[in-house]
Write a protein that holds these residues in place. Structure first.
Motif, short mmCIF file in Angstrom:
data_model
loop_
_atom_site.label_atom_id
_atom_site.label_comp_id
_atom_site.label_asym_id
_atom_site.label_seq_id
_atom_site.Cartn_x
_atom_site.Cartn_y
_atom_site.Cartn_z
N PHE A 170 -16.63 27.86 -13.82
CA PHE A 170 -17.94 27.94 -13.15
C PHE A 170 -19.03 28.32 -14.16
CE2 PHE A 170 -21.22 30.49 -11.12
CZ PHE A 170 -21.64 29.65 -10.09
N MET A 171 -18.74 29.36 -14.97
CA MET A 171 -19.73 29.81 -15.94
C MET A 171 -19.97 28.75 -17.02
SD MET A 171 -20.75 32.58 -14.75
CE MET A 171 -21.68 33.45 -15.99
N GLY A 172 -18.90 28.03 -17.37
CA GLY A 172 -19.04 26.96 -18.37
C GLY A 172 -19.96 25.86 -17.87
N VAL A 173 -19.82 25.50 -16.60
CA VAL A 173 -20.68 24.45 -16.01
C VAL A 173 -22.13 24.93 -15.97
CG1 VAL A 173 -21.20 23.19 -13.87
CG2 VAL A 173 -18.84 23.32 -14.69
N VAL A 174 -22.32 26.20 -15.55
CA VAL A 174 -23.68 26.74 -15.48
C VAL A 174 -24.31 26.77 -16.88
CG1 VAL A 174 -25.05 28.83 -15.01
CG2 VAL A 174 -23.28 28.11 -13.40
N GLN A 175 -23.52 27.16 -17.86
CA GLN A 175 -24.05 27.23 -19.22
C GLN A 175 -24.44 25.84 -19.73
OE1 GLN A 175 -21.45 29.18 -21.97
NE2 GLN A 175 -23.03 29.40 -23.52
N ARG A 176 -23.65 24.84 -19.37
CA ARG A 176 -23.90 23.49 -19.87
C ARG A 176 -25.04 22.80 -19.13
NH1 ARG A 176 -19.74 19.84 -22.70
NH2 ARG A 176 -19.21 21.88 -23.43
N GLY B 158 -27.18 24.34 -16.79
CA GLY B 158 -28.31 25.19 -16.41
C GLY B 158 -28.30 25.50 -14.93
N ARG B 159 -27.26 25.10 -14.24
CA ARG B 159 -27.13 25.39 -12.80
C ARG B 159 -25.69 25.11 -12.38
NH1 ARG B 159 -30.64 22.02 -9.20
NH2 ARG B 159 -29.11 22.69 -7.69
N SER B 160 -25.33 25.59 -11.19
CA SER B 160 -23.96 25.34 -10.74
C SER B 160 -23.84 23.91 -10.23
CB SER B 160 -23.58 26.32 -9.62
OG SER B 160 -24.36 26.07 -8.48
N HIS B 161 -22.64 23.37 -10.28
CA HIS B 161 -22.38 22.05 -9.74
C HIS B 161 -20.95 22.04 -9.21
CE1 HIS B 161 -21.57 17.56 -10.04
NE2 HIS B 161 -22.50 17.70 -9.13
N GLU B 162 -20.86 22.08 -7.88
CA GLU B 162 -19.56 22.31 -7.23
C GLU B 162 -18.55 21.22 -7.58
OE1 GLU B 162 -22.47 22.33 -5.77
OE2 GLU B 162 -22.72 24.26 -4.77
N ALA B 163 -18.99 19.95 -7.55
CA ALA B 163 -18.04 18.85 -7.77
C ALA B 163 -17.43 18.95 -9.18
CB ALA B 163 -18.74 17.51 -7.58
N ALA B 164 -18.27 19.24 -10.18
CA ALA B 164 -17.76 19.35 -11.55
C ALA B 164 -16.81 20.53 -11.67
CB ALA B 164 -18.93 19.51 -12.53
N THR B 165 -17.20 21.67 -11.09
CA THR B 165 -16.36 22.87 -11.19
C THR B 165 -15.01 22.64 -10.51
OG1 THR B 165 -18.38 24.18 -11.05
CG2 THR B 165 -16.32 25.37 -10.80
N LEU B 166 -15.05 22.07 -9.30
CA LEU B 166 -13.80 21.85 -8.58
C LEU B 166 -12.91 20.82 -9.27
CD1 LEU B 166 -15.02 22.01 -4.89
CD2 LEU B 166 -13.51 23.60 -6.05
N GLY B 167 -13.54 19.77 -9.81
CA GLY B 167 -12.76 18.75 -10.52
C GLY B 167 -12.05 19.35 -11.72
N LEU B 168 -12.81 20.13 -12.50
CA LEU B 168 -12.22 20.78 -13.68
C LEU B 168 -11.11 21.75 -13.28
CD1 LEU B 168 -15.49 21.52 -15.68
CD2 LEU B 168 -13.60 20.09 -16.47
N PHE B 169 -11.39 22.49 -12.19
CA PHE B 169 -10.39 23.47 -11.74
C PHE B 169 -9.09 22.79 -11.33
CE2 PHE B 169 -8.36 25.89 -8.31
CZ PHE B 169 -8.06 27.05 -9.01
N LYS B 170 -9.21 21.68 -10.61
CA LYS B 170 -8.00 20.97 -10.16
C LYS B 170 -7.18 20.50 -11.36
CE LYS B 170 -8.81 20.02 -5.53
NZ LYS B 170 -7.77 20.23 -4.58
N VAL B 171 -7.87 19.98 -12.36
CA VAL B 171 -7.15 19.49 -13.54
C VAL B 171 -6.51 20.64 -14.31
CG1 VAL B 171 -7.44 18.36 -15.79
CG2 VAL B 171 -8.59 17.44 -13.77
N ARG B 172 -7.30 21.69 -14.54
CA ARG B 172 -6.80 22.80 -15.38
C ARG B 172 -5.74 23.64 -14.68
NH1 ARG B 172 -10.41 24.57 -19.33
NH2 ARG B 172 -8.86 26.18 -19.74
N SER B 173 -5.82 23.71 -13.34
CA SER B 173 -4.83 24.54 -12.61
C SER B 173 -3.64 23.71 -12.14
CB SER B 173 -5.50 25.21 -11.40
OG SER B 173 -5.91 24.22 -10.47
N HIS B 174 -3.67 22.39 -12.49
CA HIS B 174 -2.60 21.47 -12.08
C HIS B 174 -2.44 21.39 -10.57
CE1 HIS B 174 -1.65 21.42 -16.32
NE2 HIS B 174 -1.48 22.72 -16.29
N THR B 175 -3.57 21.53 -9.86
CA THR B 175 -3.55 21.39 -8.40
C THR B 175 -3.66 19.92 -8.07
OG1 THR B 175 -4.80 23.45 -8.29
CG2 THR B 175 -4.67 22.17 -6.26
N PRO B 176 -2.83 19.41 -7.14
CA PRO B 176 -2.94 17.99 -6.79
C PRO B 176 -4.36 17.63 -6.36
CG PRO B 176 -1.02 18.98 -5.75
CD PRO B 176 -1.78 20.10 -6.41
N LEU B 177 -4.87 16.52 -6.90
CA LEU B 177 -6.26 16.15 -6.64
C LEU B 177 -6.54 15.91 -5.15
CD1 LEU B 177 -7.07 13.80 -9.64
CD2 LEU B 177 -8.07 16.03 -9.16
#
Ligand code: SF4
Ligand code: SF4
Length: 180
Positions: free
Chosen positions: A111-117, A119-138
């Motif tokens: 979440f913080m990485g997306v905000v830093q990049r 300049g604001r939060s973006h749910e779709a990007a955060t959730l997409g990254l989280f699914k990939v990094r946590s190995h959660t089925p898409l």
């Protein structure tokens, strides 16, 4: 015992007068994630005062707090427990404590990485990254995600502003310097 090591650190980082807590239990009674917690906010403040450092810093509770501010609205002494939880997370990371809830820390970092990049939060990007990094089925939670998307609550593309992104980047840089 007020004045113990952990209590002092938490007070310094959070700015909260935790010694004013008289354990009325109101914060715990209103906490929306209490079902998943082992201790809950009231008992955790007691553990801070008693310097129960290891158990507290390794507990999943400090990662389950959603920072909803319900406790401060219920607290007769205006203690902001969410800031205490922030302080405990900060200390746990700094000390390299065993993290009680890995996915929560991963989500926080993404979440913080997306905000830093952006300049604001973006749910779709955060959730997409989280699914990939946590190995959660898409496709897990796909129904809920689709529902939010159809209602326009989760835009696919972020609203990007170069000026805002630069300002937020500066804030992150300043915060890094102050931490040193
Ligand atoms: S509501 Fe306030 S005083 Fe009561 S237990 Fe929670 S933090 Fe302590
Ligand atoms: S801020 Fe955290 S501890 Fe307080 S009520 Fe919300 S989730 Fe519970």
């Amino acid at each position: 015992m007020p004045g113990s090591g952990l209590a002092e650190e938490v007070r310094r980082i959070s700015g909260q007068n935790i010694e004013q807590c008289y354990h009325c239990h109101k914060c715990t009674a209103g906490c929306p994630v209490i079902e998943g917690m082992s201790f809950g906010p009231d008992r955790m403040l007691r553990m801070v005062a008693l310097d129960d450092r290891e158990v507290l810093l390794q507990s999943q509770d400090i990662w389950l707090c959603s920072g909803c501010y319900t406790c401060i609205t219920h607290c007769p002494n205006e203690i902001d427990v969410s800031r205490v939880m922030d302080a405990l997370r900060q200390i746990a990371i700094a000390e390299g404590s065993a993290i009680g809830e890995h996915d929560a820390l991963l989500f926080h970092k993404l979440f913080m990485g997306v905000v830093q990049r952006l300049g604001r939060s973006h749910e779709a990007a955060t959730l997409g990254l989280f699914k990939v990094r946590s190995h959660t089925p898409l496709i897990q939670d796909m129904g809920a995600g689709l529902n939010l998307f159809m209602r326009g609550k989760v835009p696919i593309l972020p609203k990007y502003s170069r000026k805002t992104a630069a300002q937020v980047h500066q804030m992150f840089q300043k915060s890094k310097l102050e931490d040193k």
